[in-house]
Design an enzyme around this catalytic site. Structure first.
Site, PDB file in Angstrom:
ATOM      1  N   PHE A 257     -43.772 -50.193 -27.002  1.00 37.16           N
ATOM      2  CA  PHE A 257     -45.249 -50.363 -27.159  1.00 37.16           C
ATOM      3  C   PHE A 257     -45.559 -51.235 -28.367  1.00 37.16           C
ATOM      4  CE2 PHE A 257     -45.110 -45.239 -26.831  1.00 37.16           C
ATOM      5  CZ  PHE A 257     -44.842 -45.238 -25.593  1.00 37.16           C
ATOM      6  N   HIS A 258     -44.855 -52.365 -28.006  1.00 35.16           N
ATOM      7  CA  HIS A 258     -45.113 -53.610 -28.953  1.00 35.16           C
ATOM      8  C   HIS A 258     -45.399 -54.798 -28.342  1.00 35.16           C
ATOM      9  CE1 HIS A 258     -41.961 -51.100 -31.926  1.00 35.16           C
ATOM     10  NE2 HIS A 258     -43.262 -50.473 -31.665  1.00 35.16           N
ATOM     11  N   ALA A 259     -46.269 -54.962 -27.662  1.00 29.17           N
ATOM     12  CA  ALA A 259     -46.720 -56.161 -26.714  1.00 29.17           C
ATOM     13  C   ALA A 259     -47.263 -57.042 -27.500  1.00 29.17           C
ATOM     14  CB  ALA A 259     -47.722 -55.956 -25.659  1.00 29.17           C
TER      15      ALA A 259
END
Length: 537
Positions: free
Chosen positions: A458-460
């Site tokens: 969840f770290h774009a």
């Protein structure tokens, strides 16, 4: 004054996106009553139990509080389309994530300083910013701050297996420490109980609640939810206004000083391109007039990889506590690396992908099992965000390209090996009944398992990166190259993804952006932080 009147009159600063960084910029700048600030957020207020209760944060994923992006099929994931969660709610990712506060490694900030040519992004400067962000109530350290708007703490009474995991990590040569955000951020690795952004009453603290809520009563701050930004209007190489949808109407609002894009790595790239800022050939193929040729817009997409996962059945069922992810560790897949490249997380449930969960018949009840989810911090794989059409409603093409680099596969196989060894260690014998997934597989089978189990952390980030070369999008002041009055303040500006959960670095980016804007406006150098009662720290 009505919103329509305010929109006609304009604002000094228009901030697009009320997420992890955007709320910080708004809260800091609104400290000066003479600065008129507009904050636009596509989602709603997020005043729901799923946001407030840290134990059920996963319920936010694929809800109305998530943009619910998905990648194109990834060859490295056996053709799977990876979900790419991103917050669509006040507070953004800080409202829907797993509440782990990880500052990043010293080497991350030294790289940002080198790429930008600005020591204000270096490690010493980052520590100073973090100290004014934090209200830390854990073990004392000269590197930690108190009195800031974000209360950072250690989970209260974590699940017992956490203490076994600390000892198991030590058996693997990974030292256990009291605080992974203090001296350990300059080390070769550590294991610790995770820092979390949780209030004294046990509820989640978001950047919206910490920075914006205390100032909502102020006349100089206007917050509009349900406002989806369409584009930035550019006149004579200057950003002058923002066009957005709200309540079925398209509005235009002028920005007297500047526009700040804080929409996240995917939507910031989209709005830049729809505003005519990006690769000229790509924009021209969709009939978009080119305002500034910046070929790096939408490129360099990076994300941490999280593998679902190494699952172990409890001897005695143990329901999740706190944020359901109370332990993490950092280590190297290869001792010769300059910094840790692996960060597994404890998931207090049987965490499986859409393929591995049914294949291994994992239990649904979270009290039955726990997962050590292998994580990759420094991927070599790179993706991109592309338009499919000129309109705001046209979908994006997101090529995540997860595990396209063989180095990433090798590092994660090593991470799986470490996590499995910990699960079978002497330290975890009192807690573990048996391994449920993946088990002892042949090398080619383990690679196949990895490709079926891997996905996003969840770290774009990194799609509008900071730098001085032709592929850079913003400079060291976060100003978009070639366009006056336009800044980017979110995870997309990272030259390379930070070595840890990205919420804390995004809050730091928001703080630094506010500081830079305040300097341009000749405001006080260090704007006072909001307190919950609306006074200042």
């Amino acid at each position: 004054m009505s919103d329509a009147t305010a929109f006609r009159e304009g604002f000094d600063i228009v901030i697009c996106g009320g997420g992890a960084a955007g709320c910080v910029v708004a809260g800091r700048l609104a400290a000066d009553p003479h600065v008129k600030v507009l904050l636009l957020e596509a989602g709603d207020e997020g005043d729901v139990e799923e946001v407030r209760n840290p134990r059920i944060w996963m319920r936010n994923i694929a809800s109305e509080r998530d943009w619910d992006f998905r990648s194109e099929p990834c060859a490295g994931l056996n053709g799977r389309r990876a979900p790419l969660p991103m917050g669509r709610v006040m507070g953004g990712g800080s409202a829907i994530n797993g509440l782990v506060w990880a500052r990043g490694h010293k080497s991350d900030f030294d790289l940002w300083a080198a790429e930008s040519g600005d020591d204000g992004w270096g490690y010493e400067a980052a520590v100073a910013i973090y100290k004014r962000i934090e209200d830390w109530d854990g073990p004392a350290s000269s590197l930690r701050g108190t009195g800031g708007p974000m209360r950072i703490t250690l989970p209260d009474n974590p699940v017992p297996v956490v203490h076994g995991l600390l000892d198991a990590a030590q058996e693997q040569g990974i030292p256990k420490v009291a605080d992974h955000n203090a001296e350990a951020v300059a080390s070769d690795g550590c294991a610790a109980i995770a820092n979390v952004n949780i209030a004294r009453d046990g509820s989640r603290i978001t950047t919206a609640s910490a920075y914006v809520a205390p100032r909502r009563h102020q006349q100089n701050l206007t917050v509009v939810t349900g406002a989806r930004v369409r584009r930035v209007l550019i006149e004579n190489a200057r950003a002058t206004a923002v066009e957005f949808d709200h309540a079925g109407t398209v509005h235009r609002v002028r920005a007297r000083h500047e526009v700040v894009l804080s929409l996240g790595a995917i939507n910031t790239a989209k709005v830049l391109m729809q505003s005519g800022i990006g690769d000229a050939t790509h924009l021209g193929s969709h009939g978009i007039a080119v305002m500034q040729h910046l070929p790096g817009v939408g490129q360099n997409l990076q994300d941490h990889i999280l593998v679902a996962g190494c699952v172990f059945e409890y001897r005695t069922p143990e329901p999740p506590r706190n944020n359901s992810a109370e332990f993490t560790f950092f280590c190297k897949s290869d001792p010769s690396l300059p910094a840790p490249d692996l960060q597994p997380m404890l998931e207090e449930c049987a965490f499986g992908s859409e393929i591995t969960r049914p294949a291994y018949d994992l239990p649904v009840d979270p009290a039955q099992a726990f997962t050590l989810a292998p994580g990759l911090l420094r991927p070599k794989s790179r993706g991109q965000v592309l338009l499919t059409g000129p309109g705001p409603a046209d979908p994006l093409r997101i090529d995540a390209n997860f595990l396209s680099a063989e180095e990433d596969v090798k590092a994660l196989l090593r991470c799986i090996e470490i996590c499995r060894a910990m699960g079978h260690s002497e330290a975890l014998r009192p807690f573990v009944k048996r391994e449920l997934m993946p088990g002892p597989l042949a090398p080619d089978e383990m690679v196949n398992f990895l490709r079926n189990a891997a996905g996003t952390y969840f770290h774009a980030t990194c799609t509008a990166r900071m730098g001085r070369d032709p592929m850079a999008v913003v400079d060291g002041s976060l100003k978009v190259h070639g366009i006056e009055g336009l800044r980017v303040a979110d995870g997309s500006i990272m030259p390379a993804i930070a070595g840890g959960n990205t919420l804390a670095p995004c809050v730091l980016i928001g703080e630094r952006a506010a500081e830079l804007i305040a300097r341009d406006l000749a405001l006080p150098h260090s704007l006072p932080a909001p307190k919950r009662d609306g006074t200042t720290a």
